[in-house]
Design an enzyme around this catalytic site. Structure first.
Site, PDB file in Angstrom:
ATOM      1  N   GLY A 218       0.755  -1.243   0.000  1.00 51.19           N
ATOM      2  CA  GLY A 218       0.000   0.000   0.000  1.00 51.19           C
ATOM      3  C   GLY A 218       0.780   1.286   0.000  1.00 51.19           C
ATOM      4  N   GLU A 259      -3.685  -3.189   6.488  1.00 52.45           N
ATOM      5  CA  GLU A 259      -4.967  -2.813   5.872  1.00 52.45           C
ATOM      6  C   GLU A 259      -4.869  -2.781   4.355  1.00 52.45           C
ATOM      7  OE1 GLU A 259      -2.894   0.588   4.862  1.00 52.45           O
ATOM      8  OE2 GLU A 259      -2.847  -0.412   6.778  1.00 52.45           O
ATOM      9  N   ASP A 260      -3.693  -2.450   3.814  1.00 51.13           N
ATOM     10  CA  ASP A 260      -3.533  -2.375   2.366  1.00 51.13           C
ATOM     11  C   ASP A 260      -3.715  -3.737   1.715  1.00 51.13           C
ATOM     12  OD1 ASP A 260      -1.261  -3.364   3.594  1.00 51.13           O
ATOM     13  OD2 ASP A 260       0.128  -2.389   2.231  1.00 51.13           O
ATOM     14  N   ASN A 261      -3.037  -4.744   2.276  1.00 46.33           N
ATOM     15  CA  ASN A 261      -3.161  -6.086   1.714  1.00 46.33           C
ATOM     16  C   ASN A 261      -4.576  -6.625   1.872  1.00 46.33           C
ATOM     17  OD1 ASN A 261      -1.606  -8.490   0.577  1.00 46.33           O
ATOM     18  ND2 ASN A 261      -2.583  -9.395   2.358  1.00 46.33           N
ATOM     19  N   SER A 440       1.795  -0.558   6.427  1.00 52.03           N
ATOM     20  CA  SER A 440       0.970  -0.767   5.262  1.00 52.03           C
ATOM     21  C   SER A 440       1.743  -1.388   4.137  1.00 52.03           C
ATOM     22  CB  SER A 440       0.423   0.562   4.798  1.00 52.03           C
ATOM     23  OG  SER A 440       1.430   1.394   4.346  1.00 52.03           O
TER      24      SER A 440
END
Length: 448
Positions: A218, A259-261, A440
């Site tokens: 991210g 959270e990005d993955n 991230s």
């Protein structure tokens, strides 16, 4: 017989690993050698979709002014920039004000204050600008990232490429491969640069090219808010029978450190959409990273990824050049009497050549002569350290991020853990690495 079967398996695995590496290498050579100007760049504002750039900030990152300025000079006719800061006394605000003063004609503003929806401070910081953004297309860029002026136009091209194709899966997320550069060159910075710009980039590009599953870091991600609003983070296909009390949207991802993955995986599995990578890189300013900070950063990545993609984490050592080279060298010695040293020399030279060419493809030039020796030295050290770091990391569940300790749970969620400050290898209080919101990133690799 058992030894012969093991040897055969090793040869098949080695060949497959080289095939994957070559896919990443050749894709890097083809995709990043030319960055054409997007036709959207010269279109009138009412003919293009608007984009809201969200930049979460915390503290003074390396080259922060230059990082933030790159989003103010995008060659695109319709966008806004929102700088998100949770603390009104944050030092980053002074830099933001200087950037905005230099570019007064850009539609930019500061959003101060967070909304706590989980343990992830980046998500908490983004909640308000996420809701208040003018446009549906959101481009979230970490504070230590620089992007080229044409990046936005090319990313929007990629995001919208399948919109008018009835039988093609719509693109739900566009992301960019991280490309590190170290303004200072302590050991940790050199190792991080050598890792992100070679083997990591090669495998990241290859996995996304093959598109077997979601694989997202991210540092720079573009997606639609209308898509994110449908997500729950359960990775189960969205249905009308979903629990109406379940959190949806960005708030649903506050319980994860990566959270990005998880957003990428949710877009893939819950909505059935696909990802794409444009021909740009997310230029990641590393700064002054000590060897200790590098070690703990890699540990965090492994421990978070372990609970998200266990199988990939378990086989990770067998994708690294040192271990796989030693095993295949033994198999050739056992079966044919081929000298292990001779094989290891050929194997290492070939692996290094490909990795250096991946660097050249992403950077647009070979490793500069002024740092070539230290870069190759760091590459060798990174390869040798990969297995010991993995062994240390895989047997733990606690990580440190932005000065706080977390325990990563078996369902990939995280919980705060109150711990006294750990002592460094030299007896001093351990300093958390300075990169803002780096949980991230490969939380794939952070899973990154």
């Amino acid at each position: 017989m058992i030894a012969e079967i093991i040897c055969a398996v090793l040869w098949i695995w080695y060949a497959a690993l080289w095939c994957i590496g070559i896919v990443g290498w050749r894709t890097a050579r083809k995709q990043y050698s030319n960055r054409p100007r997007s036709p959207l760049s010269s279109s009138p504002p009412d003919a293009v979709p608007g984009v809201s750039i969200l930049r979460p900030l915390k503290g003074l990152d390396t080259n922060l002014f230059e990082n933030l300025e790159t989003c103010m000079v995008q060659e695109y006719p319709k966008y806004e920039v929102v700088f998100a800061v949770d603390d009104p006394n944050d030092q980053a605000l002074r830099v933001v004000q200087e950037v905005m003063a230099k570019h007064p004609l850009v539609d930019a503003r500061v959003d101060i204050g967070d909304e706590v929806v989980g343990v992830n401070p980046k998500v908490n910081n983004l909640m308000r600008p996420y809701r208040e953004a003018k446009y549906d297309i959101l481009w979230v860029i970490d504070s230590n990232v620089q992007v080229a002026p044409g990046t936005m136009g090319r990313a929007v091209d990629a995001l919208c490429q399948n919109d008018a194709k009835p039988n093609a899966k719509r693109i739900g997320l566009v992301h960019h491969v991280p490309f590190a550069w170290a303004s200072e060159r302590p050991w940790g910075s050199q190792l991080e640069e050598a890792f992100l710009n070679t083997n990591h980039a090669k495998m990241y590009i290859a996995l996304n090219m093959m598109a077997i599953d979601s694989c997202v870091i991210g540092k720079s991600c573009m997606y639609r808010r209308s898509d994110i609003e449908q997500l729950t983070g359960t990775l189960k296909p969205a249905t009308k029978l979903a629990d109406p009390h379940m959190k949806k949207g960005l708030a649903a991802f506050g319980r994860f450190l990566a959270e990005d993955n998880m957003i990428g995986a949710a877009i893939w599995h819950e909505l059935g959409l696909r990802h794409d990578m444009s021909c740009d890189v997310a230029k990641n300013a590393i700064g002054n990273m000590s060897l200790e900070a590098y070690f703990w950063r890699r540990v965090r990545w492994v421990r978070v990824r372990k609970h998200m993609v266990l199988s990939a984490t378990i086989i990770e050592p067998f994708t690294e050049s040192v271990l796989v080279g030693a095993l295949v060298g033994w198999s050739l010695k056992f079966t044919f009497g081929f000298p292990i040293i001779a094989f290891l020399v050929c194997h290492t030279v070939a692996w290094l050549y490909v990795d250096l060419d991946v660097y050249a493809a992403l950077a647009g030039h070979p490793v500069p002569a002024s740092i070539r020796f230290t870069f190759i030295r760091a590459w060798f050290c990174r390869e040798l350290l990969a297995l010991p770091i993995w062994f240390y990391a895989v047997f733990g569940n606690e990580v440190s991020w932005r000065g706080r300790s977390y325990r990563v749970l078996s369902n990939s969620e995280a919980r705060h853990v109150e711990r006294p400050s750990k002592r460094s290898w030299w007896g001093q209080q351990r300093r958390v690495d300075s990169n803002a919101y780096q949980g991230s990133e490969p939380l794939m690799d952070d899973v990154s």
